[in-house]
Design a protein around this motif. Structure first.
Motif, mmCIF file in Angstrom:
data_model
loop_
_atom_site.group_PDB
_atom_site.id
_atom_site.type_symbol
_atom_site.label_atom_id
_atom_site.label_comp_id
_atom_site.label_asym_id
_atom_site.label_seq_id
_atom_site.Cartn_x
_atom_site.Cartn_y
_atom_site.Cartn_z
ATOM 1 N N UNK A 160 0.812 -1.223 0.000
ATOM 2 C CA UNK A 160 0.000 0.000 0.000
ATOM 3 C C UNK A 160 0.842 1.268 0.000
ATOM 4 N N UNK A 161 2.158 1.139 -0.066
ATOM 5 C CA UNK A 161 3.026 2.321 0.018
ATOM 6 C C UNK A 161 2.766 3.319 -1.106
ATOM 7 N N UNK A 209 -5.237 -6.370 -1.846
ATOM 8 C CA UNK A 209 -4.801 -7.708 -1.422
ATOM 9 C C UNK A 209 -3.948 -8.318 -2.532
ATOM 10 N N UNK A 210 -4.432 -8.204 -3.773
ATOM 11 C CA UNK A 210 -3.701 -8.760 -4.908
ATOM 12 C C UNK A 210 -2.347 -8.067 -5.101
ATOM 13 N N UNK A 215 3.566 -7.949 -4.421
ATOM 14 C CA UNK A 215 4.709 -7.305 -3.772
ATOM 15 C C UNK A 215 5.527 -8.326 -2.987
ATOM 16 N N UNK A 216 4.830 -9.220 -2.286
ATOM 17 C CA UNK A 216 5.537 -10.255 -1.529
ATOM 18 C C UNK A 216 6.274 -11.217 -2.457
ATOM 19 N N UNK A 217 5.654 -11.537 -3.601
ATOM 20 C CA UNK A 217 6.308 -12.436 -4.566
ATOM 21 C C UNK A 217 7.574 -11.800 -5.131
ATOM 22 N N UNK A 218 7.502 -10.491 -5.356
ATOM 23 C CA UNK A 218 8.667 -9.774 -5.914
ATOM 24 C C UNK A 218 9.855 -9.844 -4.965
#
Length: 444
Positions: A160-161, A209-210, A215-218
């Protein structure tokens, strides 16, 4: 970052602003609202397109779209005659009965519940003076105010940044960030889930959420699981513009670092009371993905109907349920009829035994979120019907909201196996939103 038992900051005074009339504003007077319509009218017309046929002084305008005629399904609003067929496909007054998961009033009752079939104890409160009833309910509320402060679980997610940097009003992104951060802290964020957003509106929460998943996958060096399927189910009874459904797919396509399998997205326009959840979930590809239920904010009776839809489904029996996290909203518009049976039982044990006393409880609950008039101090406002100051009413309002929330926790604990943890928490401080309580159901 997680903070616990932090005192909540006082909310700023809420200023009410009135919209000024303009020369292009519709002149039709709305008797119920005691003001003129705020829709815009075309130059040369006295009324907007909605009201041009509702006034004897107006002449129906004829254009390339025909003329304004009453909607065949709901004559309280109008439509261009040439657009009737297209309008009926999206008219929010048209019940979408063609969907396989539409079961009229399926979640109005809790299926196979013995309590649901037992008549709830009702007292005749109509003979009691309304003021006396209010004061008796206040005394009952004070008597049962034995709950410690909730835990404040404030989280953040870097997904969300960018959103926080782009907008001036940051309250919604802060709430979304904390909700998504709470999902992650409970291992509910990532591929391999079907996110069902109840009361989704545009589905903005699901979009972030998506983005947070991406972002986490990156930032994850392990890319072996990027082909794991996931999806989103959107449930809302309204017609929503600027939906986020295509943007979710666009976000995935722009995620060039790795080839992520696009999520399955299924949207339905339906009242939660008519939703057969098991049939709706059949629209997703058959796989082992778990179901995560989310919402921000789930208003009034919609929370209770959502819980009924889950309990009326087979997702707990089939162990497809991964978790639920919803930010609850608007206790003052809850419905006594739609409360879970055990919720009614819980409230009856605490003096709120029928619709009349529950209506008073809802009224008191509204005191916590109605906002403070400009210039009013904590000790002002004792000329109120209750004889209480603003700060006293606000405190009682919080207690009433808490009692309704605790009734939901009680009901779920009596309806689900002990292998599930049911909790309510603050997820942001009160100065971010007055509706700052989440309900969670998590497998232990």
């Amino acid at each position: 970052m997680t903070t616990t038992h932090t005192p909540e900051p006082e909310p700023p005074a809420i200023k009410k602003q009135k919209l000024e009339n303009t020369s292009e504003q519709c002149a039709f007077y709305l008797a119920k609202k005691k003001r003129t319509c705020r829709m815009q009218r075309k130059a040369g017309n006295m009324y907007c397109s909605e009201h041009m046929i509702q006034s004897k002084d107006s002449t129906p305008e004829v254009s390339s779209k025909g003329e304004r005629v009453p909607c065949p399904k709901d004559p309280r609003h109008t439509v261009w005659s040439n657009d009737v067929e297209r309008h009926l496909k999206r008219c929010k007054k048209v019940v979408q009965k063609e969907d396989l998961w539409f079961h009229q009033d399926f979640n109005v009752t809790l299926q196979d519940s013995k309590l649901e079939k037992t008549k709830v104890n009702e007292e005749n409160s109509t003979e009691i003076n309304k003021k006396d009833l209010l004061h008796s309910c206040i005394e009952e509320l004070r008597k049962h105010n034995t709950y410690p402060p909730l835990e404040l679980n404030v989280h953040e997610h870097p997904g969300l940044n960018n959103r926080l940097e782009q907008v001036q009003q940051k309250k919604h992104p802060i709430q979304q960030s904390s909700l998504i951060g709470n999902l992650k802290s409970n291992n509910l964020l990532g591929l391999g889930h079907r996110y069902i957003e109840f009361g989704c509106g545009k589905a903005e929460l699901s979009r972030f959420v998506n983005l947070s998943i991406l972002e986490d996958l990156k930032n994850n060096s392990d890319t072996n699981s990027i082909e794991t399927p996931y999806g989103f189910g959107f449930i809302d009874r309204g017609v929503n513009r600027m939906k986020m459904d295509p943007k979710i797919l666009l976000d995935v396509s722009e995620f060039s670092q790795m080839k992520v399998t696009p999520p399955t997205i299924v949207r339905t326009r339906i009242d939660i009371k008519d939703l057969h959840l098991d049939t709706f979930l059949e629209q997703f590809p058959t796989n082992d993905t778990g179901i995560v239920c989310i919402s921000k904010h789930l208003c009034g009776a919609a929370t209770d109907l959502t819980l009924k839809s889950l309990l009326n489904s087979q997702i707990f029996a089939t162990k497809k349920f991964s978790g639920l996290l919803v930010a609850m909203c608007c206790r003052h518009v809850c419905s006594y009829e739609q409360l879970l049976p055990h919720s009614r039982e819980f409230l009856a044990q605490r003096g709120f035994k029928d619709e009349n006393t529950f209506a008073v409880l809802k009224k008191i609950a509204s005191w916590a979120v109605c906002g403070r008039p400009e210039g009013m101090g904590d000790d002002d406002g004792k000329d109120h019907t209750s004889g209480l100051s603003y700060s006293q009413r606000e405190e009682l309002g919080q207690q009433a909201r808490r009692l309704i929330d605790e009734s939901r926790v009680y009901a779920l604990k009596h309806s689900l196996p002990s292998t599930y943890e049911i909790k309510i928490n603050w997820y942001v401080p009160k100065d971010i939103t007055l509706e700052n309580v989440t309900l969670s159901i998590l497998p232990q």
